[in-house]
Motif scaffolding. Structure first.
Motif, PDB file in Angstrom:
ATOM      1  N   SER A 275       0.821  -1.201   0.000  1.00 43.65           N
ATOM      2  CA  SER A 275       0.000   0.000   0.000  1.00 43.65           C
ATOM      3  C   SER A 275       0.858   1.254   0.000  1.00 43.65           C
ATOM      4  CB  SER A 275      -0.915   0.024   1.229  1.00 43.65           C
ATOM      5  OG  SER A 275      -1.619   1.245   1.321  1.00 43.65           O
ATOM      6  N   ASP A 276       0.389   2.283  -0.712  1.00 46.42           N
ATOM      7  CA  ASP A 276       1.068   3.576  -0.710  1.00 46.42           C
ATOM      8  C   ASP A 276       0.614   4.456   0.448  1.00 46.42           C
ATOM      9  OD1 ASP A 276       2.561   3.037  -3.004  1.00 46.42           O
ATOM     10  OD2 ASP A 276       0.952   3.709  -4.325  1.00 46.42           O
ATOM     11  N   ASP A 277      -0.440   4.046   1.151  1.00 49.87           N
ATOM     12  CA  ASP A 277      -0.955   4.814   2.285  1.00 49.87           C
ATOM     13  C   ASP A 277      -1.305   3.843   3.401  1.00 49.87           C
ATOM     14  OD1 ASP A 277      -2.111   6.562   4.064  1.00 49.87           O
ATOM     15  OD2 ASP A 277      -3.385   7.558   2.578  1.00 49.87           O
ATOM     16  N   ALA A 278      -0.265   3.373   4.102  1.00 53.83           N
ATOM     17  CA  ALA A 278      -0.452   2.342   5.117  1.00 53.83           C
ATOM     18  C   ALA A 278      -1.328   2.824   6.268  1.00 53.83           C
ATOM     19  CB  ALA A 278       0.905   1.885   5.648  1.00 53.83           C
ATOM     20  N   ASP A 279      -1.209   4.100   6.671  1.00 56.09           N
ATOM     21  CA  ASP A 279      -2.002   4.603   7.786  1.00 56.09           C
ATOM     22  C   ASP A 279      -3.497   4.555   7.466  1.00 56.09           C
ATOM     23  OD1 ASP A 279       0.306   5.072   9.190  1.00 56.09           O
ATOM     24  OD2 ASP A 279       0.422   7.199   8.656  1.00 56.09           O
ATOM     25  N   ALA A 280      -3.872   5.053   6.286  1.00 55.23           N
ATOM     26  CA  ALA A 280      -5.286   5.031   5.894  1.00 55.23           C
ATOM     27  C   ALA A 280      -5.784   3.604   5.740  1.00 55.23           C
ATOM     28  CB  ALA A 280      -5.478   5.804   4.590  1.00 55.23           C
ATOM     29  N   LEU A 281      -4.944   2.743   5.202  1.00 53.18           N
ATOM     30  CA  LEU A 281      -5.334   1.343   5.041  1.00 53.18           C
ATOM     31  C   LEU A 281      -5.623   0.701   6.385  1.00 53.18           C
ATOM     32  CD1 LEU A 281      -5.563  -1.363   3.449  1.00 53.18           C
ATOM     33  CD2 LEU A 281      -3.117  -1.647   3.882  1.00 53.18           C
ATOM     34  N   LEU A 282      -4.735   0.904   7.350  1.00 55.92           N
ATOM     35  CA  LEU A 282      -4.921   0.286   8.664  1.00 55.92           C
ATOM     36  C   LEU A 282      -6.163   0.826   9.369  1.00 55.92           C
ATOM     37  CD1 LEU A 282      -1.225   0.076   9.900  1.00 55.92           C
ATOM     38  CD2 LEU A 282      -2.771  -1.842   9.458  1.00 55.92           C
ATOM     39  N   ARG A 283      -6.433   2.113   9.221  1.00 56.99           N
ATOM     40  CA  ARG A 283      -7.648   2.664   9.832  1.00 56.99           C
ATOM     41  C   ARG A 283      -8.887   1.994   9.251  1.00 56.99           C
ATOM     42  NH1 ARG A 283      -4.688   7.642   9.625  1.00 56.99           N
ATOM     43  NH2 ARG A 283      -5.613   8.162   7.589  1.00 56.99           N
ATOM     44  N   ARG A 284      -8.909   1.843   7.925  1.00 57.29           N
ATOM     45  CA  ARG A 284     -10.054   1.201   7.286  1.00 57.29           C
ATOM     46  C   ARG A 284     -10.159  -0.272   7.698  1.00 57.29           C
ATOM     47  NH1 ARG A 284     -12.848   2.070   2.407  1.00 57.29           N
ATOM     48  NH2 ARG A 284     -11.344   3.672   1.725  1.00 57.29           N
ATOM     49  N   TRP A 285      -9.028  -0.939   7.720  1.00 58.44           N
ATOM     50  CA  TRP A 285      -9.019  -2.381   7.993  1.00 58.44           C
ATOM     51  C   TRP A 285      -9.494  -2.669   9.419  1.00 58.44           C
ATOM     52  CZ3 TRP A 285      -4.107  -5.679   6.431  1.00 58.44           C
ATOM     53  CH2 TRP A 285      -4.497  -7.012   6.213  1.00 58.44           C
ATOM     54  N   ILE A 286      -8.984  -1.885  10.377  1.00 55.42           N
ATOM     55  CA  ILE A 286      -9.387  -2.089  11.775  1.00 55.42           C
ATOM     56  C   ILE A 286     -10.871  -1.776  11.969  1.00 55.42           C
ATOM     57  CG2 ILE A 286      -9.061  -1.201  14.118  1.00 55.42           C
ATOM     58  CD1 ILE A 286      -6.064  -0.817  13.369  1.00 55.42           C
ATOM     59  N   ALA A 287     -11.360  -0.737  11.298  1.00 54.28           N
ATOM     60  CA  ALA A 287     -12.776  -0.370  11.422  1.00 54.28           C
ATOM     61  C   ALA A 287     -13.685  -1.450  10.858  1.00 54.28           C
ATOM     62  CB  ALA A 287     -13.032   0.958  10.707  1.00 54.28           C
ATOM     63  N   GLN A 288     -13.274  -2.102   9.782  1.00 54.00           N
ATOM     64  CA  GLN A 288     -14.128  -3.091   9.136  1.00 54.00           C
ATOM     65  C   GLN A 288     -13.918  -4.505   9.649  1.00 54.00           C
ATOM     66  OE1 GLN A 288     -14.639  -2.896   4.898  1.00 54.00           O
ATOM     67  NE2 GLN A 288     -14.290  -0.672   4.787  1.00 54.00           N
ATOM     68  N   ASP A 289     -12.834  -4.731  10.372  1.00 51.18           N
ATOM     69  CA  ASP A 289     -12.544  -6.073  10.869  1.00 51.18           C
ATOM     70  C   ASP A 289     -12.073  -6.008  12.319  1.00 51.18           C
ATOM     71  OD1 ASP A 289     -11.931  -8.694  11.296  1.00 51.18           O
ATOM     72  OD2 ASP A 289     -10.331  -8.818   9.803  1.00 51.18           O
ATOM     73  N   PRO A 290     -13.006  -6.041  13.276  1.00 53.46           N
ATOM     74  CA  PRO A 290     -12.640  -5.986  14.693  1.00 53.46           C
ATOM     75  C   PRO A 290     -11.747  -7.155  15.120  1.00 53.46           C
ATOM     76  CG  PRO A 290     -14.987  -5.576  14.388  1.00 53.46           C
ATOM     77  CD  PRO A 290     -14.469  -6.068  13.087  1.00 53.46           C
ATOM     78  N   GLN A 291     -11.762  -8.258  14.342  1.00 55.08           N
ATOM     79  CA  GLN A 291     -10.965  -9.434  14.703  1.00 55.08           C
ATOM     80  C   GLN A 291      -9.545  -9.385  14.122  1.00 55.08           C
ATOM     81  OE1 GLN A 291     -13.112 -13.189  14.190  1.00 55.08           O
ATOM     82  NE2 GLN A 291     -15.001 -12.022  13.902  1.00 55.08           N
ATOM     83  N   LEU A 292      -9.189  -8.284  13.495  1.00 56.15           N
ATOM     84  CA  LEU A 292      -7.868  -8.171  12.884  1.00 56.15           C
ATOM     85  C   LEU A 292      -6.772  -8.385  13.936  1.00 56.15           C
ATOM     86  CD1 LEU A 292      -6.624  -7.397  10.085  1.00 56.15           C
ATOM     87  CD2 LEU A 292      -6.336  -5.094  11.011  1.00 56.15           C
ATOM     88  N   SER A 293      -5.756  -9.222  13.592  1.00 59.19           N
ATOM     89  CA  SER A 293      -4.710  -9.552  14.563  1.00 59.19           C
ATOM     90  C   SER A 293      -3.397  -9.843  13.846  1.00 59.19           C
ATOM     91  CB  SER A 293      -5.121 -10.776  15.387  1.00 59.19           C
ATOM     92  OG  SER A 293      -5.246 -11.921  14.554  1.00 59.19           O
ATOM     93  N   ASP A 294      -2.360  -9.994  14.651  1.00 55.27           N
ATOM     94  CA  ASP A 294      -1.030 -10.371  14.145  1.00 55.27           C
ATOM     95  C   ASP A 294      -0.574  -9.409  13.048  1.00 55.27           C
ATOM     96  OD1 ASP A 294       1.257 -11.847  14.067  1.00 55.27           O
ATOM     97  OD2 ASP A 294       0.430 -13.516  12.918  1.00 55.27           O
ATOM     98  N   ILE A 295      -0.655  -8.103  13.333  1.00 58.32           N
ATOM     99  CA  ILE A 295      -0.355  -7.078  12.336  1.00 58.32           C
ATOM    100  C   ILE A 295       1.151  -6.823  12.276  1.00 58.32           C
ATOM    101  CG2 ILE A 295      -0.757  -4.683  11.657  1.00 58.32           C
ATOM    102  CD1 ILE A 295      -3.371  -4.817  13.284  1.00 58.32           C
TER     103      ILE A 295
END
Length: 311
Positions: A264-284
């Motif tokens: 990704s060219d915008d890791a911060d925005a990606l992580l914000r979106r990913w965490i918001a849409q997937d509360p079970q996100l882990s092992d980042i």
């Protein structure tokens, strides 16, 4: 006795200036500029058909340019006296199978005015224990070592190694890296081609990236990596890969060992979106791009790689 030609101390060992080469209608190399300096490893990287082999052919005197200039030690590499200062290890090299390892090295050493001692060549190539073994009795990796020994036995000022560690195990590959570093410290100029990008990252002082017969980029490994923006993010996610791939921040996405891997060219925005849409996100895990990422980005082959993964 004839000695190797000596360039000026401040001059490059070899140069290409606007060098072009065609095979019929195929333009293999177009306006290539290149310098090889003493005491450095120059990695020439590119996909198959990029122009690497033609570049090596010009520098080693096996080919002549259609346009532009080629100079090695200040002269024409097609000159026999110039070529005695070169060591060349190509991908393919048929050798008489009945000769023993030391016999091969001893024979090739006679072709040069100031060769290394045979024992030193065998030691550098990791062949001391195999000196009496016939070439036909060697494994593929051991035969590659013999080919390397023949490339360095003349004590060359300029060494070309084309895919040198193909067929070698990890331990042998690392041992080969140590020898190349040792030769570099002794002042040898080394031109390396390899498909192992980790190898180029570990060894190269400079990288020249070639595609379509042209130079795309040149610099240290860190400079090349800095030209490819973005970061690589890995995580375990409950979302499906197709949904993640549709996000605008995702340049490339794949699944590896149960983890989603994203460039990704915008890791911060990606992580914000990913965490918001997937509360079970882990092992980042978030990392800067490596040389492979930069290679794919600069050569524009991300799409090809994605298709290969999907096939």
């Amino acid at each position: 006795m004839t000695t190797h030609p000596k360039p000026r101390p401040d001059a490059p060992l070899a140069t290409l200036r606007g060098a072009s080469k065609s095979y019929g209608k195929l333009r293999a190399l177009s306006g290539m500029d290149l310098e090889v300096r003493a005491g450095e490893v120059l990695a020439l990287l590119g996909a198959n058909g990029a122009g690497k082999t033609t570049t090596l052919g010009l520098l080693t005197g096996r080919l002549a340019p259609d346009e532009g200039e080629v100079s090695v030690f200040g002269g024409d590499p097609r000159d026999a006296a110039i070529r005695r200062g070169l060591g060349v290890m190509l991908q393919e090299g048929g050798l008489p199978e009945n000769l023993r390892v030391a016999e091969h090295v001893r024979l090739f050493s006679t072709y040069y005015p100031s060769p290394r001692p045979v024992a030193e060549t065998l030691e550098l190539a990791g062949l001391s224990d195999l000196a009496k073994r016939p070439y036909s009795a060697l494994s593929g990796g051991q035969q590659r070592r013999v080919q390397f020994a023949l490339a360095i036995c003349g004590n060359p000022a300029l060494l070309f190694v084309d895919e040198p560690t193909v067929g070698l195990d990890v331990e042998s590959r690392r041992g080969f890296w140590t020898v190349l570093r040792r030769l570099r410290e002794q002042g040898t100029g080394i031109v390396l081609t390899t498909h192992y990008l980790e190898e180029a990252d570990a060894l190269a002082d400079r990288i020249v990236l070639v595609a379509g017969g042209r130079k795309l980029a040149e610099g240290t490994p860190e400079q090349i990596k800095s030209q490819a923006s973005g970061k690589r993010i890995r995580a375990r996610s409950s979302l499906d890969l197709a949904s993640i791939s549709s996000w605008p921040e995702v340049r490339q996405a794949s699944l590896s060992e149960g983890r989603v891997e994203i460039l990704s060219d915008d890791a911060d925005a990606l992580l914000r979106r990913w965490i918001a849409q997937d509360p079970q996100l882990s092992d980042i895990d978030v990392r800067t791009v490596n040389l492979e990422d930069a290679f794919l980005s600069l050569t524009g082959t991300h799409g090809d790689k994605q298709q290969e993964k999907a096939a």
